[in-house]
Design an enzyme around this catalytic site. Structure first.
Site, PDB file in Angstrom:
ATOM      1  N   ARG A 146       0.819  -1.215   0.000  1.00 38.76           N
ATOM      2  CA  ARG A 146       0.000   0.000   0.000  1.00 38.76           C
ATOM      3  C   ARG A 146       0.854   1.267   0.000  1.00 38.76           C
ATOM      4  O   ARG A 146       0.474   2.274  -0.595  1.00 38.76           O
ATOM      5  CB  ARG A 146      -0.983  -0.021   1.162  1.00 38.76           C
ATOM      6  CG  ARG A 146      -2.102  -1.037   0.901  1.00 38.76           C
ATOM      7  CD  ARG A 146      -3.059  -1.130   2.035  1.00 38.76           C
ATOM      8  NE  ARG A 146      -4.206  -1.965   1.697  1.00 38.76           N
ATOM      9  CZ  ARG A 146      -4.957  -2.580   2.586  1.00 38.76           C
ATOM     10  NH1 ARG A 146      -4.696  -2.448   3.886  1.00 38.76           N
ATOM     11  NH2 ARG A 146      -5.977  -3.319   2.203  1.00 38.76           N
ATOM     12  N   HIS A 191      -6.308  -6.328  -1.027  1.00 33.86           N
ATOM     13  CA  HIS A 191      -7.102  -6.800   0.114  1.00 33.86           C
ATOM     14  C   HIS A 191      -6.447  -8.063   0.627  1.00 33.86           C
ATOM     15  O   HIS A 191      -5.878  -8.838  -0.141  1.00 33.86           O
ATOM     16  CB  HIS A 191      -8.535  -7.119  -0.332  1.00 33.86           C
ATOM     17  CG  HIS A 191      -9.300  -7.944   0.672  1.00 33.86           C
ATOM     18  ND1 HIS A 191     -10.029  -7.383   1.692  1.00 33.86           N
ATOM     19  CD2 HIS A 191      -9.406  -9.297   0.826  1.00 33.86           C
ATOM     20  CE1 HIS A 191     -10.571  -8.356   2.423  1.00 33.86           C
ATOM     21  NE2 HIS A 191     -10.211  -9.522   1.918  1.00 33.86           N
TER      22      HIS A 191
END
Length: 141
Positions: free
Chosen positions: A104, A117
């Site tokens: 991320r 995810h």
């Protein structure tokens, strides 16, 4: 040595920016075995079913719009401590405070378009894997 399995999703923002190969390479470099993988475009019903635990949250509608906006890649990852290790490697939901070297930190645009995810527990990993894959589609080594 107890191997665990976890679900990983490469989300629409990362797919649209052609980051699939880069993310997969990083996963393999971290020792994750990819034992199942497919690309699909979620419809609203599928996205709502997958994220049902968030249905009462303010961000739910935006999340569903985002997750149905473009294709995703779903993967089953396997290694020791797969759930914890993958969550650490993903980084926090907010890319502005994600640790350097996490997926991320490297790829997320914002808290919604955060590129990946990962299951948050072994129990959820089992449920999430079963949501996308039949047992015959998983090639555990």
């Amino acid at each position: 040595m107890t191997l665990e399995q976890t679900l990983a999703i490469i989300k629409p923002d990362a797919v649209e920016r052609n980051l699939i190969g880069n993310i997969i390479s990083r996963l393999e470099d971290k020792g994750f075995q990819i034992i199942a993988m497919k690309m699909l475009h979620l419809n609203q019903e599928q996205a709502e079913g997958f994220y049902t635990e968030h249905s009462d949250k303010a961000f739910f509608a935006e999340l569903i719009r985002y997750m149905t906006s473009a294709p995703i890649v779903v993967l089953v990852l396997q290694k020791e401590n797969a759930v914890k290790d993958y969550r650490t490697f993903m980084g926090t939901t907010n890319p502005e405070i994600a640790e350097n070297g996490t997926l991320r930190y490297e790829f997320a645009i914002n808290q919604t378009q955060n590129s990946v995810h990962g299951s948050d527990s072994l129990e959820n990993a089992q449920r999430e894997i079963a949501y996308f894959f039949a047992e015959a589609e998983i090639y555990a080594r």
